[in-house]
Design an enzyme around this catalytic site. Structure first.
Site, mmCIF file in Angstrom:
data_model
loop_
_atom_site.group_PDB
_atom_site.id
_atom_site.type_symbol
_atom_site.label_atom_id
_atom_site.label_comp_id
_atom_site.label_asym_id
_atom_site.label_seq_id
_atom_site.Cartn_x
_atom_site.Cartn_y
_atom_site.Cartn_z
ATOM 1 N N ARG A 1 -6.184 -5.598 -8.234
ATOM 2 C CA ARG A 1 -4.897 -5.432 -9.096
ATOM 3 C C ARG A 1 -4.441 -6.482 -10.130
ATOM 4 N NH1 ARG A 1 -5.751 -1.234 -6.788
ATOM 5 N NH2 ARG A 1 -4.174 -0.023 -5.551
ATOM 6 N N SER B 1 2.706 1.454 -4.401
ATOM 7 C CA SER B 1 2.732 0.416 -3.524
ATOM 8 C C SER B 1 3.789 -0.495 -4.052
ATOM 9 C CB SER B 1 1.509 -0.425 -3.269
ATOM 10 O OG SER B 1 0.395 0.484 -2.899
ATOM 11 N N GLU C 1 3.499 -5.850 -6.581
ATOM 12 C CA GLU C 1 2.609 -5.358 -7.382
ATOM 13 C C GLU C 1 3.242 -4.738 -8.564
ATOM 14 O OE1 GLU C 1 -0.389 -2.283 -6.152
ATOM 15 O OE2 GLU C 1 0.225 -1.171 -7.599
HETATM 16 P P1 FAD Z 1 3.792 0.969 -16.963
HETATM 17 O O1 FAD Z 1 4.636 1.000 -15.644
HETATM 18 O O2 FAD Z 1 4.430 1.739 -18.055
HETATM 19 O O3 FAD Z 1 3.437 -0.249 -17.342
HETATM 20 C C1 FAD Z 1 2.731 -1.129 -16.438
HETATM 21 C C2 FAD Z 1 2.574 -2.545 -17.147
HETATM 22 O O4 FAD Z 1 1.658 -2.591 -17.913
HETATM 23 C C3 FAD Z 1 3.942 -2.991 -17.641
HETATM 24 O O5 FAD Z 1 3.991 -4.638 -17.445
HETATM 25 C C4 FAD Z 1 3.687 -2.634 -19.264
HETATM 26 O O6 FAD Z 1 4.393 -3.615 -20.087
HETATM 27 C C5 FAD Z 1 2.404 -2.801 -19.343
HETATM 28 N N1 FAD Z 1 1.640 -1.661 -20.511
HETATM 29 C C6 FAD Z 1 1.760 -0.744 -20.255
HETATM 30 N N2 FAD Z 1 0.931 -0.141 -21.078
HETATM 31 C C7 FAD Z 1 0.721 -0.904 -22.126
HETATM 32 C C8 FAD Z 1 -0.279 -1.136 -23.054
HETATM 33 N N3 FAD Z 1 -0.721 -0.040 -23.670
HETATM 34 N N4 FAD Z 1 -0.240 -2.502 -23.789
HETATM 35 C C9 FAD Z 1 -0.105 -3.510 -23.120
HETATM 36 N N5 FAD Z 1 0.738 -3.325 -22.029
HETATM 37 C C10 FAD Z 1 0.940 -2.309 -21.300
HETATM 38 N N6 FAD Z 1 -2.050 2.039 -8.848
HETATM 39 C C11 FAD Z 1 -3.351 1.861 -8.571
HETATM 40 O O7 FAD Z 1 -3.833 0.855 -8.800
HETATM 41 N N7 FAD Z 1 -3.552 2.732 -7.468
HETATM 42 C C12 FAD Z 1 -2.956 3.721 -6.907
HETATM 43 O O8 FAD Z 1 -3.532 4.517 -5.900
HETATM 44 C C13 FAD Z 1 -1.833 3.809 -7.415
HETATM 45 N N8 FAD Z 1 -1.121 4.957 -6.818
HETATM 46 C C14 FAD Z 1 0.290 5.355 -7.373
HETATM 47 C C15 FAD Z 1 0.991 6.190 -6.896
HETATM 48 C C16 FAD Z 1 2.228 6.513 -7.048
HETATM 49 C C17 FAD Z 1 3.003 7.624 -6.591
HETATM 50 C C18 FAD Z 1 2.849 5.494 -8.160
HETATM 51 C C19 FAD Z 1 4.288 5.926 -8.707
HETATM 52 C C20 FAD Z 1 1.994 4.534 -8.869
HETATM 53 C C21 FAD Z 1 0.818 4.469 -8.319
HETATM 54 N N9 FAD Z 1 0.035 3.275 -8.868
HETATM 55 C C22 FAD Z 1 -1.172 2.914 -8.255
HETATM 56 C C23 FAD Z 1 0.604 2.254 -9.939
HETATM 57 C C24 FAD Z 1 0.532 2.827 -11.368
HETATM 58 O O9 FAD Z 1 0.141 4.355 -11.210
HETATM 59 C C25 FAD Z 1 -0.500 2.167 -12.092
HETATM 60 O O10 FAD Z 1 -0.068 0.708 -12.104
HETATM 61 C C26 FAD Z 1 -0.673 2.647 -13.475
HETATM 62 O O11 FAD Z 1 -1.716 1.941 -14.147
HETATM 63 C C27 FAD Z 1 0.531 2.252 -14.334
HETATM 64 O O12 FAD Z 1 0.646 3.196 -15.518
HETATM 65 P P2 FAD Z 1 1.820 3.148 -16.524
HETATM 66 O O13 FAD Z 1 1.644 3.763 -17.845
HETATM 67 O O14 FAD Z 1 2.995 4.023 -15.895
HETATM 68 O O15 FAD Z 1 2.468 1.603 -16.689
HETATM 69 N N1 EPU Z 2 -1.063 1.475 7.687
HETATM 70 C C1 EPU Z 2 0.089 1.133 8.610
HETATM 71 N N2 EPU Z 2 0.896 1.951 8.935
HETATM 72 C C2 EPU Z 2 1.195 3.104 7.920
HETATM 73 C C3 EPU Z 2 0.232 3.197 6.821
HETATM 74 C C4 EPU Z 2 -0.820 2.545 6.643
HETATM 75 O O1 EPU Z 2 -0.222 0.159 9.586
HETATM 76 O O2 EPU Z 2 2.321 3.601 8.051
HETATM 77 C C5 EPU Z 2 -2.163 0.473 7.449
HETATM 78 C C6 EPU Z 2 -3.466 1.275 8.140
HETATM 79 O O3 EPU Z 2 -4.156 0.222 8.786
HETATM 80 C C7 EPU Z 2 -4.282 1.796 7.204
HETATM 81 C C8 EPU Z 2 -4.120 0.782 5.983
HETATM 82 O O4 EPU Z 2 -2.649 0.318 6.266
HETATM 83 O O5 EPU Z 2 -5.764 1.764 7.422
HETATM 84 C C9 EPU Z 2 -4.190 0.935 4.565
HETATM 85 O O6 EPU Z 2 -3.407 2.217 4.083
HETATM 86 P P1 EPU Z 2 -3.726 3.155 2.974
HETATM 87 O O7 EPU Z 2 -5.235 3.658 3.241
HETATM 88 O O8 EPU Z 2 -2.670 4.030 2.892
HETATM 89 O O9 EPU Z 2 -3.864 2.137 1.864
HETATM 90 P P2 EPU Z 2 -2.887 0.959 1.490
HETATM 91 O O10 EPU Z 2 -3.818 -0.156 1.461
HETATM 92 O O11 EPU Z 2 -1.354 0.834 1.895
HETATM 93 C C10 EPU Z 2 -4.048 0.909 -1.134
HETATM 94 C C11 EPU Z 2 -3.660 0.671 -2.402
HETATM 95 C C12 EPU Z 2 -2.997 2.147 -2.877
HETATM 96 C C13 EPU Z 2 -4.165 3.055 -2.950
HETATM 97 C C14 EPU Z 2 -4.712 3.080 -1.462
HETATM 98 C C15 EPU Z 2 -5.920 4.035 -1.528
HETATM 99 C C16 EPU Z 2 -2.674 -1.426 -2.632
HETATM 100 C C17 EPU Z 2 -1.321 -2.448 -2.867
HETATM 101 N N3 EPU Z 2 -2.465 -0.242 -2.564
HETATM 102 O O12 EPU Z 2 -2.973 1.282 -0.120
HETATM 103 O O13 EPU Z 2 -2.545 1.970 -4.235
HETATM 104 O O14 EPU Z 2 -3.847 4.373 -3.348
HETATM 105 O O15 EPU Z 2 -4.948 1.879 -0.998
HETATM 106 O O16 EPU Z 2 -6.942 3.248 -1.958
HETATM 107 O O17 EPU Z 2 -3.534 -1.817 -2.914
HETATM 108 C C18 EPU Z 2 -0.815 1.482 -5.792
HETATM 109 O O18 EPU Z 2 -1.458 0.462 -6.101
HETATM 110 O O19 EPU Z 2 0.452 1.613 -6.217
HETATM 111 C C19 EPU Z 2 -1.224 2.442 -4.670
HETATM 112 C C20 EPU Z 2 -0.805 3.298 -4.261
#
Ligand code: FAD
Ligand code: EPU
Length: 330
Positions: free
Chosen positions: A154, A222, A318
């Protein structure tokens, strides 16, 4: 003034002076120098406006995908404003495999390198050949090689040295034609000799089951990162908490799921005003209706404090929090 509620997935009510759509690099250059303060925004899925923002929001809406292939790799040049999940679908439809584990992550292609999006055993860093950006001070265009982006969990150079100094305009991906399944994360292990399409479908199904859909309930994924602690600290904690899950990062460090820490601290499903720690994934904070920025900050701070008191681990957010004059820390 413009309402930002529709422009960030946590969907708090907030206003900005203006929201400017950027559809070409020339338009971006013509706007230099940007009036302070400003915020660069993709789809707002990792950004929460916790207050009205006293400046301009530049919404990056650059579009276009170019594709080339060599004997060994697919090469894609993708504009920053393309939608990430649509790109994942497009690659699979066009016989390009590799992005399937990263399906259904919201947001733009331009934001993907910033926090090095990752899920289900993959991070986008492995496919980034280079990142094209505009330097906000000079207006010059650069192409930074993937190896120089300082990618980590991240994390990237765009959160540090280049933070608020550049606008990412496009990402160059280099995807090996030779494909190998990565299916050793959680529920993916159930798949037998999966194809990329199988992994895609499974990832989509898991995510739909666990994570709240921002179209239904406001959230930014997250809220905190999973903390990385030393082996030594982990071993001390394990004596008191033998069931504490952990993943080795390297011989010296261990990653602990923040979701587990938050659940143990008693916050799973808990609410403060319109903010809730999601009942099936406590690491995700949601806007269950009429939440305010103050409530979100207060709730996140109490989670962080309680986890710290119980485990001596300081959670790091994050999500990017934007206050009246720009980024704020928890
Ligand atoms: P924004 O929120 O619009 O911007 C994020 C940051 O980047 C801000 O600081 C902004 O200023 C900057 N920025 C954006 N675009 C540019 C650009 N073109 N140039 C310079 N700076 C820029 N993330 C994960 O890594 N893994 C996951 O599994 C994951 N799951 C998610 C699930 C949900 C339901 C949600 C809501 C979010 C999740 N995220 C996850 C976080 C998010 O999807 C990512 O961080 C994504 O890359 C953000 O994209 P955005 O365009 O919405 O960024
Ligand atoms: N867990 C609990 N309680 C719960 C849920 C999860 O204790 O209710 C514990 C379990 O031990 C489980 C562990 O958390 O094994 C991990 O949970 P999960 O697989 O759902 O993933 P996460 O670590 O919570 C991360 C990323 C997600 C990404 C998933 C899958 C971060 C901060 N988050 O979540 O990214 O989708 O793994 O790879 O690294 C995001 O960045 O916005 C995001 C959603």
């Amino acid at each position: 003034m413009v309402d930002l509620q529709q422009h960030h997935t946590f969907a708090l009510t907030a206003q900005a002076n203006s929201l400017i759509q950027i559809t070409s690099v020339e338009e971006l250059q013509a706007r230099l120098p940007f009036k302070q303060p400003f915020v660069i925004l993709g789809q707002g899925s990792n950004t929460v406006f916790v207050d009205d923002f006293a400046g301009d929001v530049l919404h990056i809406a650059l579009k276009g995908i170019q594709r080339h292939s060599t004997d060994s790799h697919h090469l894609l040049n993708v504009a920053a404003g393309e939608n990430w999940h649509e790109l994942v679908c497009w690659t699979l439809q066009n016989g390009i495999t590799g992005f399937e584990n990263l399906a259904l992550i919201p947001g733009t292609v331009g934001a993907a390198p910033i926090q090095n999006i990752g899920a289900y055993g993959k991070e986008i860093a492995s496919y980034i050949d280079s990142v094209e950006y505009l330097d906000i001070q000079s207006g010059a265009l650069f192409n930074l090689a993937g190896e120089e982006c300082e990618f980590g969990y991240r994390d990237s150079v765009f959160k540090h040295r280049l933070h608020a100094k550049v606008v990412i305009t496009a990402v160059n991906f280099k995807i090996p034609i030779q494909w190998q399944a990565v299916a050793d994360y959680g529920e993916l292990r159930q798949l037998q000799q999966p194809t990329a399409q199988d992994i895609f479908e499974q990832v989509v199904a898991i995510r739909q089951q666990k994570l709240p859909d921002p179209a239904q309930v406001g959230n930014a994924g997250s809220f905190f990162k999973n903390p990385v602690i030393s082996q030594q600290q982990y071993q001390q904690l394990q004596q008191q908490w033998p069931s504490m899950p952990h993943f080795a990062v390297n011989p010296q460090q261990v990653k602990v799921p923040a979701a587990w820490l938050i659940e143990q601290a008693g916050f799973k499903g808990k609410m403060l005003g319109g903010v809730q720690s999601h009942p099936t994934q406590p690491l995700v904070l949601t806007n269950i209706g009429q939440a305010t920025g103050e409530q979100l900050l207060a709730f996140a701070r109490s989670i962080r404090q309680q986890v710290h008191e119980q485990f001596s681990i300081m959670l790091d957010n994050e999500v990017r929090l934007i206050g009246r004059h720009g980024m704020v820390s928890l």
